[in-house]
Design a protein around this motif. Structure first.
Motif, PDB file in Angstrom:
ATOM      1  N   ALA A 109       1.079  -1.172  -0.014  1.00 11.58           N
ATOM      2  CA  ALA A 109      -0.161   0.596   0.098  1.00 11.58           C
ATOM      3  C   ALA A 109       0.403   1.047   0.527  1.00 11.58           C
ATOM      4  O   ALA A 109       0.702   2.315  -1.090  1.00 11.58           O
ATOM      5  CB  ALA A 109      -1.043   0.243   1.232  1.00 11.58           C
ATOM      6  N   ARG A 110       2.141   1.047   0.749  1.00 15.02           N
ATOM      7  CA  ARG A 110       2.655   2.538   0.547  1.00 15.02           C
ATOM      8  C   ARG A 110       3.712   2.957  -0.441  1.00 15.02           C
ATOM      9  O   ARG A 110       3.520   4.114  -1.553  1.00 15.02           O
ATOM     10  CB  ARG A 110       4.049   2.260   1.935  1.00 15.02           C
ATOM     11  N   VAL A 111       3.867   1.810  -0.979  1.00 14.21           N
ATOM     12  CA  VAL A 111       4.851   1.830  -2.041  1.00 14.21           C
ATOM     13  C   VAL A 111       3.724   1.776  -3.850  1.00 14.21           C
ATOM     14  O   VAL A 111       4.352   2.772  -4.291  1.00 14.21           O
ATOM     15  CB  VAL A 111       5.326  -0.014  -2.268  1.00 14.21           C
ATOM     16  N   ALA A 112       2.116   1.994  -3.342  1.00 11.81           N
ATOM     17  CA  ALA A 112       1.569   2.215  -4.122  1.00 11.81           C
ATOM     18  C   ALA A 112       1.409   3.748  -4.562  1.00 11.81           C
ATOM     19  O   ALA A 112       1.213   4.410  -5.232  1.00 11.81           O
ATOM     20  CB  ALA A 112       0.303   1.168  -4.156  1.00 11.81           C
ATOM     21  N   VAL A 113       0.878   4.038  -3.125  1.00 11.27           N
ATOM     22  CA  VAL A 113       1.102   5.917  -2.880  1.00 11.27           C
ATOM     23  C   VAL A 113       2.044   6.551  -3.288  1.00 11.27           C
ATOM     24  O   VAL A 113       2.240   7.780  -3.346  1.00 11.27           O
ATOM     25  CB  VAL A 113       0.797   5.565  -0.659  1.00 11.27           C
ATOM     26  N   VAL A 114       3.376   6.010  -2.837  1.00 14.24           N
ATOM     27  CA  VAL A 114       4.180   6.574  -3.816  1.00 14.24           C
ATOM     28  C   VAL A 114       4.419   6.310  -4.791  1.00 14.24           C
ATOM     29  O   VAL A 114       4.878   7.300  -5.841  1.00 14.24           O
ATOM     30  CB  VAL A 114       5.793   6.192  -3.228  1.00 14.24           C
ATOM     31  N   ILE A 115       4.466   5.548  -6.195  1.00 15.20           N
ATOM     32  CA  ILE A 115       3.797   5.392  -6.790  1.00 15.20           C
ATOM     33  C   ILE A 115       3.019   6.461  -8.012  1.00 15.20           C
ATOM     34  O   ILE A 115       3.224   7.188  -9.070  1.00 15.20           O
ATOM     35  CB  ILE A 115       3.979   3.686  -7.518  1.00 15.20           C
ATOM     36  N   GLY A 116       2.217   5.979  -6.249  1.00  8.40           N
ATOM     37  CA  GLY A 116       0.605   7.166  -7.856  1.00  8.40           C
ATOM     38  C   GLY A 116       1.338   8.133  -7.487  1.00  8.40           C
ATOM     39  O   GLY A 116       0.708   9.433  -8.034  1.00  8.40           O
TER      40      GLY A 116
END
Length: 509
Positions: free
Chosen positions: A28-35
């Motif tokens: 979830a954290r990786v997805a937020v950074v990527i987004g």
């Protein structure tokens, strides 16, 4: 939905990226950074290009009051009604500057990148998921979406997250509420952009093959999917019927709707020949690699390859057939919601490369080839053959005085009429008298103003001594200029811009 996908971990694939340094990060954290990173890339410079005809239609429709908007949708553009309604609410809060009306599209591109990471991560390694999201973020069609005040970016993000939900529903039984979310999500996405309805057959192919492979293709297992797809189709059907009934509104585009190899292979997602060549080469490699690798660890990538292939082929083939049959047909940008599938297939090939430096060089090559397109997209006159309405508004503002008249070339097709500069950038036309206006657009059931030639409303010239004329075509204002000369006006100034010409006529003594 982001919490649901954290637990999905399919077998590891051919990517040898060392994930130890990011193991402490949740998906979830990786997805937020990527987004967030993708959203910044997409949004940067998105305010620079001038608005063009489709965006002017969005802004003008969103400015209408609710009664006027409802009247419009009963006549034309019903397929964009949900987006116009959302934009109506948004511009009440944020205004109608280029940045304000385009930033939702940039945010949607970021959301699509984040969702794509989670989608691929559900079937493959973190390295493959990061590559897929990164490739999508730099694809020219994705960066294009952020410069458009249209519904395609939102529809693309919806397509990604709905496909992620499909995988969740395939993996394990879940609460009935999620089936409702899935069915309603498909319907709402199609109301944002009608062709997203083609996700239903894409999902049907993927779900059927996966359930068959796992030995779960039994009535009790497939029934919820069938009910969800049927429910979504029923909710989509009315807007589909209305779209067919309103198809004559785009009849003028029929000569431009031919399906070509360039449109399918280059313009749909890559928009640059060299990048398309490299991207398709990687897609072919991904097919060959997955076909060659039989280990259980590659099962997740085989599923992703199937998903990506269906996501690319089914909508493209459907639009090609529709273009051959009726006037609702094919435009390359309509397949933007399939760009995530292209990124998935490219990522599978890149992740299979045996050396980290090979993957890094390949990603850099794709990004490098995309940079010229990205920069070109963020130039003032990039849209629709050099639309320059922002400059037109600036020139008119500098040269016109309050009380001057203004006349526009009405001879070109609707999306290129310079009159739309006044609606897209109204500050440049403050205090001017629209000499040709018969009925403003928001008092009609159509998209545009109702106008008349200057010769038919010549009495309006009695109240003005200066007239600004804006022309796009070579002789589109000849009749109006003749009417001005007959009334004693002479040319005082002429400014040639990228696509339009601004002329100032003054009453001669």
């Amino acid at each position: 939905m982001g919490v649901m996908v954290v637990t999905g971990r399919a077998g590891r694939t051919g990517s040898h990226i060392d994930e130890s340094s990011t193991a402490r990060w949740s998906d979830a954290r990786v997805a937020v950074v990527i987004g967030a990173a993708s959203g910044v890339i997409a949004t940067t410079g998105s305010w620079i290009p001038s608005f063009w005809g489709d965006e002017a239609a969005s802004i003008m429709s969103a400015r209408r009051d609710w009664a006027s908007l409802w009247a419009l949708l009963g006549t034309v553009d019903a397929v964009h009604g949900l987006y116009y309604a959302l934009l109506h609410v948004w511009i009440d809060l944020a205004g109608t500057s280029p940045f304000a009306v385009r930033v939702p599209s940039g945010i949607a591109v970021g959301a699509a990148s984040a969702g794509l990471y989670l989608l691929v991560r559900r079937r493959s390694t973190r390295g493959t998921a990061v590559i897929a999201a990164a490739v999508f973020a730099v694809l020219p069609r994705a960066t294009f979406l952020a410069t458009e005040a249209r519904s395609l970016a939102l529809a693309t993000a919806a397509a990604v997250w709905l496909t992620l939900l499909l995988l969740r529903l395939l993996d394990a039984p879940t609460r009935r509420g999620w089936w409702w979310v899935y069915a309603l999500g498909l319907a709402l996405a199609a109301h944002l952009f009608l062709y997203v309805a083609l996700l239903i057959p894409v999902h049907a192919v993927v779900a059927s093959l996966e359930l068959r492979r796992s030995g779960r293709l039994r009535g009790i297992r497939i029934r919820p999917f069938l009910l969800a797809w049927a429910g979504a189709a029923l909710l989509i059907a009315p807007i589909g019927v209305v779209a067919v009934m309103q198809r004559d509104q785009i009849a003028f585009r029929r000569p431009h709707r031919t399906v070509t190899a360039k449109g399918v292979l280059i313009d749909q997602w890559f928009m640059f020949e060299a990048l398309a060549l490299v991207a398709w080469a990687f897609i072919v490699v991904s097919v060959a690699v997955v076909a060659h690798r039989r280990e259980d660890a590659w099962h997740g990538n085989r599923q992703l390859l199937l998903l990506g292939g269906a996501w690319i082929v089914v909508p493209t083939a459907a639009l090609a057939m529709v273009a051959a049959a009726v006037s609702l047909g094919y435009t390359p940008r309509y397949l933007a919601f399939c760009a995530p599938a292209a990124a998935i297939m490219i990522a599978i090939a890149l992740a299979a490369l045996p050396r980290r430096w090979m993957r890094a060089v390949s990603i850099a090559a794709i990004a490098g080839l995309a940079v010229p397109v990205y920069l070109d997209q963020r130039t003032p006159y990039w849209k629709n053959g050099g639309t320059d309405w922002q400059t037109v508004a600036e020139v008119v503002s500098q040269r016109a005085r309050p009380g001057d008249g203004v006349v526009f070339d009405e001879s070109v097709r609707p999306s290129r009429r310079p009159r739309l500069a006044m609606h897209a950038y109204p500050h440049g036309f403050d205090g001017l008298v629209d000499l040709g206006l018969v009925r403003p657009y928001d008092e009609t059931g159509g998209l545009w103003d109702v106008t008349a030639p200057l010769a038919e409303v010549g009495h309006r010239l009695e109240a003005v001594d200066r007239v600004v004329v804006v022309s796009r075509s070579a002789d589109g204002v000849d009749a109006d200029v003749a009417a001005l000369r007959q009334e004693g006006f002479g040319l005082a100034e002429r400014v040639v811009l990228e696509s339009d010409v601004v002329m100032v006529y003054e009453r001669e003594p």
